[in-house]
Design a protein around this motif. Sequence first.
Motif, PDB file in Angstrom:
ATOM      1  N   ALA A 174      31.358  51.171  45.644  1.00 50.10           N
ATOM      2  CA  ALA A 174      30.820  50.649  44.339  1.00 50.10           C
ATOM      3  C   ALA A 174      31.959  49.435  43.860  1.00 50.10           C
ATOM      4  CB  ALA A 174      30.536  51.522  43.284  1.00 50.10           C
ATOM      5  N   GLN A 175      33.398  49.954  43.984  1.00 53.73           N
ATOM      6  CA  GLN A 175      34.408  49.080  43.901  1.00 53.73           C
ATOM      7  C   GLN A 175      34.319  47.647  44.592  1.00 53.73           C
ATOM      8  OE1 GLN A 175      36.743  48.638  41.623  1.00 53.73           O
ATOM      9  NE2 GLN A 175      37.309  46.678  42.618  1.00 53.73           N
ATOM     10  N   ASP A 176      34.041  47.802  45.984  1.00 46.03           N
ATOM     11  CA  ASP A 176      33.973  46.613  46.894  1.00 46.03           C
ATOM     12  C   ASP A 176      32.910  45.553  46.136  1.00 46.03           C
ATOM     13  OD1 ASP A 176      35.847  47.390  48.666  1.00 46.03           O
ATOM     14  OD2 ASP A 176      34.201  48.687  49.463  1.00 46.03           O
ATOM     15  N   VAL A 177      31.590  46.263  45.930  1.00 40.73           N
ATOM     16  CA  VAL A 177      30.479  45.412  45.261  1.00 40.73           C
ATOM     17  C   VAL A 177      31.180  44.712  43.758  1.00 40.73           C
ATOM     18  CG1 VAL A 177      28.397  45.599  44.220  1.00 40.73           C
ATOM     19  CG2 VAL A 177      28.763  46.878  46.365  1.00 40.73           C
ATOM     20  N   ARG A 185      46.543  35.626  36.552  1.00 36.98           N
ATOM     21  CA  ARG A 185      46.678  36.992  36.073  1.00 36.98           C
ATOM     22  C   ARG A 185      45.736  37.822  36.097  1.00 36.98           C
ATOM     23  NH1 ARG A 185      51.082  35.368  31.481  1.00 36.98           N
ATOM     24  NH2 ARG A 185      52.888  34.791  32.685  1.00 36.98           N
ATOM     25  N   GLY A 186      44.584  37.379  35.599  1.00 41.31           N
ATOM     26  CA  GLY A 186      43.264  38.227  35.549  1.00 41.31           C
ATOM     27  C   GLY A 186      42.845  38.425  37.137  1.00 41.31           C
ATOM     28  N   ALA A 187      42.975  37.376  37.909  1.00 42.82           N
ATOM     29  CA  ALA A 187      42.448  37.586  39.125  1.00 42.82           C
ATOM     30  C   ALA A 187      43.527  38.798  40.035  1.00 42.82           C
ATOM     31  CB  ALA A 187      42.390  36.334  40.061  1.00 42.82           C
ATOM     32  N   ILE A 188      44.581  38.507  39.792  1.00 39.01           N
ATOM     33  CA  ILE A 188      45.621  39.540  40.174  1.00 39.01           C
ATOM     34  C   ILE A 188      45.283  40.912  39.904  1.00 39.01           C
ATOM     35  CG2 ILE A 188      48.007  40.185  40.249  1.00 39.01           C
ATOM     36  CD1 ILE A 188      48.703  37.138  40.356  1.00 39.01           C
ATOM     37  N   ALA A 189      44.918  40.970  38.516  1.00 46.40           N
ATOM     38  CA  ALA A 189      44.580  42.585  38.168  1.00 46.40           C
ATOM     39  C   ALA A 189      43.298  42.891  38.644  1.00 46.40           C
ATOM     40  CB  ALA A 189      44.430  42.432  36.701  1.00 46.40           C
ATOM     41  N   MET A 190      42.196  41.860  38.836  1.00 44.49           N
ATOM     42  CA  MET A 190      41.105  42.308  39.678  1.00 44.49           C
ATOM     43  C   MET A 190      41.479  42.757  41.076  1.00 44.49           C
ATOM     44  SD  MET A 190      38.704  39.380  38.286  1.00 44.49           S
ATOM     45  CE  MET A 190      37.115  39.657  39.060  1.00 44.49           C
ATOM     46  N   ALA A 191      42.082  41.932  41.800  1.00 45.80           N
ATOM     47  CA  ALA A 191      42.714  42.198  42.925  1.00 45.80           C
ATOM     48  C   ALA A 191      43.383  43.553  43.507  1.00 45.80           C
ATOM     49  CB  ALA A 191      43.413  41.071  43.653  1.00 45.80           C
ATOM     50  N   LYS A 192      44.206  43.953  42.333  1.00 43.14           N
ATOM     51  CA  LYS A 192      45.057  45.127  42.600  1.00 43.14           C
ATOM     52  C   LYS A 192      44.122  46.228  42.351  1.00 43.14           C
ATOM     53  CE  LYS A 192      49.468  43.602  41.078  1.00 43.14           C
ATOM     54  NZ  LYS A 192      50.720  43.545  39.882  1.00 43.14           N
ATOM     55  N   GLU A 202      40.852  46.504  43.499  1.00 43.84           N
ATOM     56  CA  GLU A 202      40.237  46.238  44.641  1.00 43.84           C
ATOM     57  C   GLU A 202      41.318  46.855  45.792  1.00 43.84           C
ATOM     58  OE1 GLU A 202      37.865  46.077  47.714  1.00 43.84           O
ATOM     59  OE2 GLU A 202      37.116  46.050  45.817  1.00 43.84           O
ATOM     60  N   ARG A 203      42.418  46.497  45.639  1.00 40.48           N
ATOM     61  CA  ARG A 203      43.271  47.104  46.793  1.00 40.48           C
ATOM     62  C   ARG A 203      43.706  48.673  46.381  1.00 40.48           C
ATOM     63  NH1 ARG A 203      48.860  44.049  47.121  1.00 40.48           N
ATOM     64  NH2 ARG A 203      49.312  45.041  45.151  1.00 40.48           N
ATOM     65  N   ALA A 204      43.345  49.070  45.218  1.00 40.99           N
ATOM     66  CA  ALA A 204      43.553  50.355  45.322  1.00 40.99           C
ATOM     67  C   ALA A 204      42.534  51.485  45.316  1.00 40.99           C
ATOM     68  CB  ALA A 204      44.317  50.657  43.687  1.00 40.99           C
ATOM     69  N   LYS A 205      41.204  50.759  45.049  1.00 34.84           N
ATOM     70  CA  LYS A 205      40.081  51.510  44.816  1.00 34.84           C
ATOM     71  C   LYS A 205      39.039  51.232  45.961  1.00 34.84           C
ATOM     72  CE  LYS A 205      40.691  52.601  40.067  1.00 34.84           C
ATOM     73  NZ  LYS A 205      40.025  52.844  38.625  1.00 34.84           N
ATOM     74  N   GLY A 206      39.176  50.074  46.559  1.00 39.51           N
ATOM     75  CA  GLY A 206      38.007  49.474  47.609  1.00 39.51           C
ATOM     76  C   GLY A 206      38.338  50.481  48.607  1.00 39.51           C
ATOM     77  N   ALA A 207      37.009  50.359  49.514  1.00 40.39           N
ATOM     78  CA  ALA A 207      36.768  51.071  50.818  1.00 40.39           C
ATOM     79  C   ALA A 207      36.705  49.915  52.027  1.00 40.39           C
ATOM     80  CB  ALA A 207      35.602  51.911  50.784  1.00 40.39           C
ATOM     81  N   THR A 257      39.672  44.394  50.679  1.00 42.05           N
ATOM     82  CA  THR A 257      40.871  45.030  50.332  1.00 42.05           C
ATOM     83  C   THR A 257      42.169  43.918  51.018  1.00 42.05           C
ATOM     84  OG1 THR A 257      41.213  46.583  52.313  1.00 42.05           O
ATOM     85  CG2 THR A 257      40.382  47.505  49.959  1.00 42.05           C
ATOM     86  N   THR A 258      41.711  43.293  52.305  1.00 48.55           N
ATOM     87  CA  THR A 258      42.792  42.321  52.650  1.00 48.55           C
ATOM     88  C   THR A 258      42.683  41.087  51.996  1.00 48.55           C
ATOM     89  OG1 THR A 258      42.461  43.313  54.971  1.00 48.55           O
ATOM     90  CG2 THR A 258      43.060  40.991  54.771  1.00 48.55           C
ATOM     91  N   MET A 259      41.457  40.716  51.628  1.00 49.93           N
ATOM     92  CA  MET A 259      41.562  39.606  50.577  1.00 49.93           C
ATOM     93  C   MET A 259      42.233  39.666  49.369  1.00 49.93           C
ATOM     94  SD  MET A 259      38.053  37.396  48.974  1.00 49.93           S
ATOM     95  CE  MET A 259      37.467  36.886  50.411  1.00 49.93           C
ATOM     96  N   ALA A 260      41.923  40.831  48.814  1.00 47.52           N
ATOM     97  CA  ALA A 260      42.611  41.271  47.437  1.00 47.52           C
ATOM     98  C   ALA A 260      44.320  41.227  47.747  1.00 47.52           C
ATOM     99  CB  ALA A 260      42.177  42.873  47.059  1.00 47.52           C
ATOM    100  N   THR A 261      44.851  41.697  48.747  1.00 46.74           N
ATOM    101  CA  THR A 261      46.133  41.701  49.131  1.00 46.74           C
ATOM    102  C   THR A 261      46.704  40.134  49.085  1.00 46.74           C
ATOM    103  OG1 THR A 261      46.267  43.449  50.158  1.00 46.74           O
ATOM    104  CG2 THR A 261      47.857  42.154  50.713  1.00 46.74           C
ATOM    105  N   SER A 262      45.786  39.254  49.739  1.00 48.18           N
ATOM    106  CA  SER A 262      45.910  37.928  49.937  1.00 48.18           C
ATOM    107  C   SER A 262      46.102  37.168  48.381  1.00 48.18           C
ATOM    108  CB  SER A 262      45.057  37.250  50.687  1.00 48.18           C
ATOM    109  OG  SER A 262      45.256  35.796  50.936  1.00 48.18           O
ATOM    110  N   ILE A 263      45.090  37.420  47.582  1.00 49.39           N
ATOM    111  CA  ILE A 263      44.947  37.010  46.313  1.00 49.39           C
ATOM    112  C   ILE A 263      46.060  37.349  45.532  1.00 49.39           C
ATOM    113  CG2 ILE A 263      43.718  37.112  44.189  1.00 49.39           C
ATOM    114  CD1 ILE A 263      41.332  37.404  45.655  1.00 49.39           C
ATOM    115  N   VAL A 264      46.683  38.782  45.713  1.00 50.16           N
ATOM    116  CA  VAL A 264      47.685  38.861  44.791  1.00 50.16           C
ATOM    117  C   VAL A 264      49.055  38.104  45.310  1.00 50.16           C
ATOM    118  CG1 VAL A 264      49.457  40.928  44.515  1.00 50.16           C
ATOM    119  CG2 VAL A 264      46.737  41.335  44.255  1.00 50.16           C
ATOM    120  N   THR A 265      48.970  37.948  46.471  1.00 51.47           N
ATOM    121  CA  THR A 265      50.359  37.208  46.963  1.00 51.47           C
ATOM    122  C   THR A 265      50.230  35.999  46.714  1.00 51.47           C
ATOM    123  OG1 THR A 265      50.561  38.897  48.975  1.00 51.47           O
ATOM    124  CG2 THR A 265      51.762  36.619  49.206  1.00 51.47           C
ATOM    125  N   SER A 266      49.220  35.203  47.290  1.00 49.83           N
ATOM    126  CA  SER A 266      49.070  33.689  47.071  1.00 49.83           C
ATOM    127  C   SER A 266      49.234  33.291  45.468  1.00 49.83           C
ATOM    128  CB  SER A 266      48.039  33.186  47.659  1.00 49.83           C
ATOM    129  OG  SER A 266      46.917  33.743  46.874  1.00 49.83           O
TER     130      SER A 266
END
Length: 225
Positions: free
Chosen positions: A68-71, A183-190, A192-197, A202-211
């Motif tokens: 559900a988190q991925d969705v 900052r909002g996108a980073i919060a959402m990505a974090k 996803e990275r913690a709870k997504g399956a 989760t790879t995209m989320a990591t990329s969003i946080v970094t970039s």
Amino acid sequence: MTSRRSLSRRAVILANTATATVTVTAMLAGCGNSDSSSSSRHTGHDTGAMSTAAPSGTASAAQGSHNAQDVSFAQGMIPHHRQAVAMAGLATTRAKSQQVKDLAGKIERAQDPEINILSGWLKQWDVKVPDADTSGMESMPGMDHSGSTMPGMMSGDDMNKLKDLSGDAFDKAFLRMMVSHHRGAIAMAKTERAKGAYAPATTMATSIVTSQSSEITGMDKLLGR
């Protein structure tokens, strides 16, 4: 002569005996295979059935590898990205600083393809892709999100104000808004990275946080912070 005939007769007898033995063995083997196949069908362990069941199970596992988190991540990030792309599009004609224009182009090149990827995942999961929302600004998708729970989203009024600016005033407003947006996108990505399956998500989320963290650093410098 008599001995030669005896030897010939013995050879014929031995050959006939060998042929009979081979025939009987083959018949017994055939019966054994038939019984084994029949037994396999009756006990439900037919090897053909098992081989077709395995790929089906694998496919099901692959299709169910998201949660559900991925969705939620995909459905939230699509309008979030759409708004960032719309903001970046304004910079082409309104920004004064070339650095701001370059940043806006970078954001468009990064987030436009991600919108397509996120939409593809939702279609793959048989989940509705968020509609483009044009309320708040004509011909600009995803604008009016004043009631949105997604962090960093601008309201329709914010976007209309940005649209009316140009030059230095636009640059400063754009940078401040985009920092908040990132900052909002980073919060959402974090989250996803913690709870997504789903690994690609989760790879995209990591990329969003970094970039986007890197882009915030750059924008803060342009703002003199």
